[in-house]
Design an enzyme around this catalytic site. Structure first.
Site, PDB file in Angstrom:
ATOM      1  N   ASP A 113      -2.943  19.449  27.593  1.00 35.46           N
ATOM      2  CA  ASP A 113      -2.283  20.347  28.533  1.00 35.46           C
ATOM      3  C   ASP A 113      -3.256  21.379  29.066  1.00 35.46           C
ATOM      4  OD1 ASP A 113      -0.043  19.282  26.599  1.00 35.46           O
ATOM      5  OD2 ASP A 113       0.898  19.883  28.487  1.00 35.46           O
TER       6      ASP A 113
HETATM    7  C1  LIG Z   1      -0.646  13.548  30.497  1.00 36.49           C
HETATM    8  S1  LIG Z   1       0.590  14.595  29.866  1.00 36.49           S
HETATM    9  C2  LIG Z   1      -0.262  15.766  28.958  1.00 36.49           C
HETATM   10  C3  LIG Z   1       0.574  16.417  27.865  1.00 36.49           C
HETATM   11  O1  LIG Z   1       1.854  16.932  28.332  1.00 36.49           O
HETATM   12  C4  LIG Z   1       2.841  16.700  27.305  1.00 36.49           C
HETATM   13  O2  LIG Z   1       3.629  17.838  27.052  1.00 36.49           O
HETATM   14  P1  LIG Z   1       5.179  17.905  27.572  1.00 36.49           P
HETATM   15  O3  LIG Z   1       5.809  16.569  27.286  1.00 36.49           O
HETATM   16  O4  LIG Z   1       5.768  19.048  26.779  1.00 36.49           O
HETATM   17  O5  LIG Z   1       5.067  18.217  29.046  1.00 36.49           O
HETATM   18  C5  LIG Z   1       2.032  16.367  26.083  1.00 36.49           C
HETATM   19  O6  LIG Z   1       1.488  17.522  25.490  1.00 36.49           O
HETATM   20  C6  LIG Z   1       0.961  15.498  26.732  1.00 36.49           C
HETATM   21  O7  LIG Z   1      -0.076  15.195  25.884  1.00 36.49           O
END
Ligand SMILES: CSC[C@H]1O[C@H](OP(=O)(O)O)[C@H](O)[C@@H]1O
Length: 389
Positions: free
Chosen positions: A250
């Site tokens: 992220d």
């Molecule tokens: C390519 S997505 C990167 C990252 O985003 C996800 O978090 P969320 O589902 O809370 O938006 C997850 O941390 C992924 O690794």
């Protein structure tokens, strides 16, 4: 059929409501920046790259369907105000802030161009936002290519088993995916023995979304609990040795410290203990050179009810009535619930950062210097693309 989390054409944006997957595949219409903010906040759409793209396109749809002003400066100010609002939807993933910064510059430049008016500034914005959707897929295909090459080389060739956490596929991006894109590329190359995905409590990105994508693509895979993932690395026999853990990101700080879904850090520690490669896969838009280290990354905390309530109305094919769901939630009634959405993995536990331009590895100093590495790339020096240190 290609999995599409985002469906866009000028004037129309639909997102696959990921709170309802895998039971229902429903698209929600997004008509404005406000709609986009709520879709991101509610996690009907999620994933660092997807968040940025949906936010940008939500404003593009609003601009296309609603006349704001004939004056270039007024449209520019309107767009900038909306982008500042959209950035507040989720704080940890840097892609949204990165996209907002780039779009602001495009709009400010357009507004200063001779002869510009409201319509030309709006068009400049919408064209740039639409381009993000296209660029993300090609970036992810590059991540997949470089990541698969790196893992195959590090494993000495042959078929490899890989574990991933959370969801980083077509449901987290504009398509193909980052870490899951690496798994897709290994599979396409005939180099994947088996994929393992963790359920990823409490939103269950793994059991609901990554499993959905792996089944959709007919990739040999096994779903495991978050707590079992570490034990897997010791297993021999049918699983064979897991060659690598590959996760998304992220926000990657300038020194390589990486914020990712909660549970990533413990996987990195286990990988180091068992001598398994640990890789982060992310486009350059996830690298935040302004954030010097992981200590400076804001970690989003989500509502405790995401942990204490079952997701959705169905369980094992049986409709749960609210009483049953309430019973489960009462188990947590009165107790404090802490639900950080991410953790930070220190760079020392990361063997490589896979991007669309190649794999960044640590230098002789044993640490990443992504500022220097990206500056070198801009001067034509490609990062290490294949092989170990
Ligand atoms: C390519 S997505 C990167 C990252 O985003 C996800 O978090 P969320 O589902 O809370 O938006 C997850 O941390 C992924 O690794």
């Amino acid at each position: 059929m290609v999995l599409e989390a985002i469906r866009y054409k000028p004037g129309s944006l639909k997102i696959l409501n990921q709170l309802k997957l895998p039971h229902q595949e429903e698209y929600d219409e997004i008509r404005s920046a406000e709609d986009g903010w709520h879709a991101i906040k509610d996690m009907r759409t999620r994933g660092a790259p997807a968040i940025a793209i949906v936010a940008a396109l939500a404003l593009a749809v609003e601009l296309t369907n609603n006349k704001t002003s004939d004056k270039a400066e007024e449209v520019s100010a309107f767009i900038i105000e909306k982008l500042d609002y959209l950035v507040t939807s989720r704080p940890t993933a840097v892609n949204l802030a990165d996209a907002a910064g780039k779009l602001k510059k495009i709009v400010e430049t357009a507004a200063k161009t001779n002869g510009s008016d409201g319509a030309s500034v709006s068009k400049a914005y919408c064209d740039a936002a639409a381009q993000m959707l296209i660029a993300d897929v090609s970036d992810n295909e590059g991540i997949g290519k470089y990541g698969a090459e790196w893992i195959s080389k590090a494993a000495g060739g042959g078929k490899v088993s890989v574990l991933t956490h959370c969801n980083t596929g077509s449901l987290a991006t504009a398509g193909y995916g980052t870490a899951l894109g690496v798994i897709r590329s290994l599979h396409a190359n005939g180099s994947l023995k088996h994929a393992f995905c963790t359920e990823t409590r409490p939103y269950n990105q793994g059991s609901r979304l990554t499993a959905f994508e792996l089944v959709h693509d007919k990739i040999p895979a096994t779903l495991v609990t978050d707590s079992m993932a570490s034990a897997l690395l010791r297993l021999k026999g049918p699983t064979e040795r897991i060659a690598a853990i590959v996760v998304g990101a992220d926000r990657v700080a300038a020194n390589g410290d990486t914020a990712n879904k909660i549970g990533t850090y413990q996987l990195a520690i286990t990988a180091k203990y068992h001598g398994v490669k640990f890789l982060v896969a992310a486009p350059r838009t996830t690298i935040d050179l302004k954030t010097k280290s992981g200590a400076d990354i804001v970690i989003e905390e989500r509502p405790g009810k995401e942990m204490t309530f079952l997701k959705g109305p169905r369980f094992d094919g049986v409709d749960l009535d609210l009483t049953q769901v309430e019973t489960i939630s009462i188990a947590a009634k009165g107790i404090d619930v802490w639900n950080p959405s991410f953790d930070v993995t220190p760079a020392e536990l990361i063997d490589g950062i896979i991007t669309e331009i190649g794999v960044f590895e640590k230098g002789a100093s044993g640490s990443f210097d992504l500022t220097a590495a990206l500056e070198a790339h801009n001067e034509g020096v490609k990062p290490t693309t294949v092989g170990g240190l």
